[in-house]
Design a protein around this motif. Structure first.
Motif, PDB file in Angstrom:
ATOM      1  N   ALA A   1       0.846  -1.197   0.000  1.00 24.49           N
ATOM      2  CA  ALA A   1       0.000   0.000   0.000  1.00 24.49           C
ATOM      3  C   ALA A   1       0.883   1.251   0.000  1.00 24.49           C
ATOM      4  O   ALA A   1       2.040   1.204   0.418  1.00 24.49           O
ATOM      5  CB  ALA A   1      -0.897  -0.001   1.237  1.00 24.49           C
TER       6      ALA A   1
ATOM      7  N   ALA B   1       2.609   4.483   1.283  1.00 24.12           N
ATOM      8  CA  ALA B   1       3.028   4.854   2.637  1.00 24.12           C
ATOM      9  C   ALA B   1       3.830   6.144   2.558  1.00 24.12           C
ATOM     10  O   ALA B   1       4.611   6.338   1.626  1.00 24.12           O
ATOM     11  CB  ALA B   1       3.865   3.738   3.260  1.00 24.12           C
ATOM     12  N   ARG B   2       3.636   6.981   3.547  1.00 26.00           N
ATOM     13  CA  ARG B   2       4.380   8.243   3.595  1.00 26.00           C
ATOM     14  C   ARG B   2       5.859   7.956   3.799  1.00 26.00           C
ATOM     15  O   ARG B   2       6.228   7.026   4.505  1.00 26.00           O
ATOM     16  CB  ARG B   2       3.850   9.111   4.725  1.00 26.00           C
ATOM     17  CG  ARG B   2       2.415   9.552   4.455  1.00 26.00           C
ATOM     18  CD  ARG B   2       1.824  10.195   5.643  1.00 26.00           C
ATOM     19  NE  ARG B   2       2.381  11.547   5.818  1.00 26.00           N
ATOM     20  CZ  ARG B   2       1.927  12.393   6.700  1.00 26.00           C
ATOM     21  NH1 ARG B   2       0.942  12.047   7.508  1.00 26.00           N
ATOM     22  NH2 ARG B   2       2.451  13.589   6.805  1.00 26.00           N
ATOM     23  N   ARG B   3       6.677   8.758   3.157  1.00 31.10           N
ATOM     24  CA  ARG B   3       8.139   8.686   3.283  1.00 31.10           C
ATOM     25  C   ARG B   3       8.699   7.329   2.873  1.00 31.10           C
ATOM     26  O   ARG B   3       9.713   6.879   3.410  1.00 31.10           O
ATOM     27  CB  ARG B   3       8.576   9.045   4.696  1.00 31.10           C
ATOM     28  CG  ARG B   3       8.273  10.493   5.047  1.00 31.10           C
ATOM     29  CD  ARG B   3       8.872  10.852   6.374  1.00 31.10           C
ATOM     30  NE  ARG B   3       8.282  10.059   7.445  1.00 31.10           N
ATOM     31  CZ  ARG B   3       7.494  10.529   8.387  1.00 31.10           C
ATOM     32  NH1 ARG B   3       7.208  11.805   8.406  1.00 31.10           N
ATOM     33  NH2 ARG B   3       7.009   9.764   9.317  1.00 31.10           N
ATOM     34  N   ARG B   4       8.033   6.659   1.966  1.00 32.70           N
ATOM     35  CA  ARG B   4       8.545   5.395   1.427  1.00 32.70           C
ATOM     36  C   ARG B   4       8.410   5.430  -0.086  1.00 32.70           C
ATOM     37  O   ARG B   4       7.641   6.205  -0.636  1.00 32.70           O
ATOM     38  CB  ARG B   4       7.767   4.202   1.967  1.00 32.70           C
ATOM     39  CG  ARG B   4       7.941   4.011   3.443  1.00 32.70           C
ATOM     40  CD  ARG B   4       7.792   2.567   3.769  1.00 32.70           C
ATOM     41  NE  ARG B   4       7.949   2.380   5.211  1.00 32.70           N
ATOM     42  CZ  ARG B   4       8.681   1.452   5.724  1.00 32.70           C
ATOM     43  NH1 ARG B   4       9.305   0.610   4.956  1.00 32.70           N
ATOM     44  NH2 ARG B   4       8.789   1.327   7.015  1.00 32.70           N
TER      45      ARG B   4
ATOM     46  N   PRO C   1       4.365   1.884  -4.061  1.00 31.41           N
ATOM     47  CA  PRO C   1       4.050   0.457  -3.934  1.00 31.41           C
ATOM     48  C   PRO C   1       4.672  -0.404  -5.036  1.00 31.41           C
ATOM     49  O   PRO C   1       5.159  -1.501  -4.761  1.00 31.41           O
ATOM     50  CB  PRO C   1       2.528   0.408  -4.005  1.00 31.41           C
ATOM     51  CG  PRO C   1       2.074   1.766  -3.592  1.00 31.41           C
ATOM     52  CD  PRO C   1       3.146   2.700  -4.049  1.00 31.41           C
TER      53      PRO C   1
ATOM     54  N   ARG D   1       8.379  -0.859  -4.224  1.00 30.43           N
ATOM     55  CA  ARG D   1       8.568  -1.754  -3.084  1.00 30.43           C
ATOM     56  C   ARG D   1       8.238  -3.200  -3.454  1.00 30.43           C
ATOM     57  O   ARG D   1       8.901  -4.128  -3.008  1.00 30.43           O
ATOM     58  CB  ARG D   1       7.739  -1.277  -1.893  1.00 30.43           C
ATOM     59  CG  ARG D   1       8.265   0.067  -1.370  1.00 30.43           C
ATOM     60  CD  ARG D   1       7.774   0.502  -0.010  1.00 30.43           C
ATOM     61  NE  ARG D   1       6.575  -0.069   0.500  1.00 30.43           N
ATOM     62  CZ  ARG D   1       5.347   0.469   0.413  1.00 30.43           C
ATOM     63  NH1 ARG D   1       5.192   1.614  -0.218  1.00 30.43           N
ATOM     64  NH2 ARG D   1       4.312  -0.112   0.944  1.00 30.43           N
TER      65      ARG D   1
ATOM     66  N   THR E   1      -0.316  -4.582  -5.450  1.00 27.44           N
ATOM     67  CA  THR E   1      -0.340  -3.272  -4.797  1.00 27.44           C
ATOM     68  C   THR E   1      -1.798  -2.899  -4.552  1.00 27.44           C
ATOM     69  O   THR E   1      -2.689  -3.310  -5.302  1.00 27.44           O
ATOM     70  CB  THR E   1       0.329  -2.193  -5.669  1.00 27.44           C
ATOM     71  OG1 THR E   1      -0.419  -2.020  -6.858  1.00 27.44           O
ATOM     72  CG2 THR E   1       1.776  -2.549  -5.977  1.00 27.44           C
TER      73      THR E   1
END
Length: 126
Positions: free
Chosen positions: A56, A58-61, A64, A67, A91
């Motif tokens: 999903a 995500a903030r500061r990543r 999706p 990842r 995702t």
């Protein structure tokens, strides 16, 4: 969740699949591994249910998709993934946009040329 924790989770699934069941054996029938005891079927080649990871936003990543790709690279190195343990990923944006009935998931270690498949097309536990 970090990649290291996700990979550790995969290793625990594999350990659960192969762990002996305590106190279930007797002279007539020795104890079977946990996965076989709980997911028993008519065949000796029993399949553990597929594991699905949904990435999903995500903030500061990273996004999706990024990842998910990085996870595939790392998870492909886990020994049991691909032949004893089916691991699929998707995702949240892809799942929300297309639905589970469409080709939204990727199987880790899939080398048959299929990029994505529907969740219903994943192997079933026998």
């Amino acid at each position: 969740m970090s990649y290291a924790r996700l990979i550790a989770k995969l290793e625990r699934y594999d350990a659960y699949r192969g762990a002996p069941v305590a106190g279930r054996g007797n002279a007539a029938r020795p104890a079977r591994p946990h996965g076989q005891e709980n997911y028993a079927g008519p065949s000796l080649d029993r399949a553990f249910p597929p594991v699905l990871f949904v990435f999903a936003p995500a903030r500061r990543r990273a996004g999706p998709d990024t990842r998910e790709a990085a996870f595939h690279e790392r998870a492909g190195r886990v020994g049991s993934v691909g032949y004893r343990l089916t691991v699929a990923t998707t995702t949240l944006p892809r799942l929300t946009e297309h639905g589970a009935g469409r080709a939204v998931s990727r199987v880790v270690g899939n080398h048959r040329g299929e990029e994505r498949r529907a969740l219903a097309a994943l192997p079933k536990a026998r």
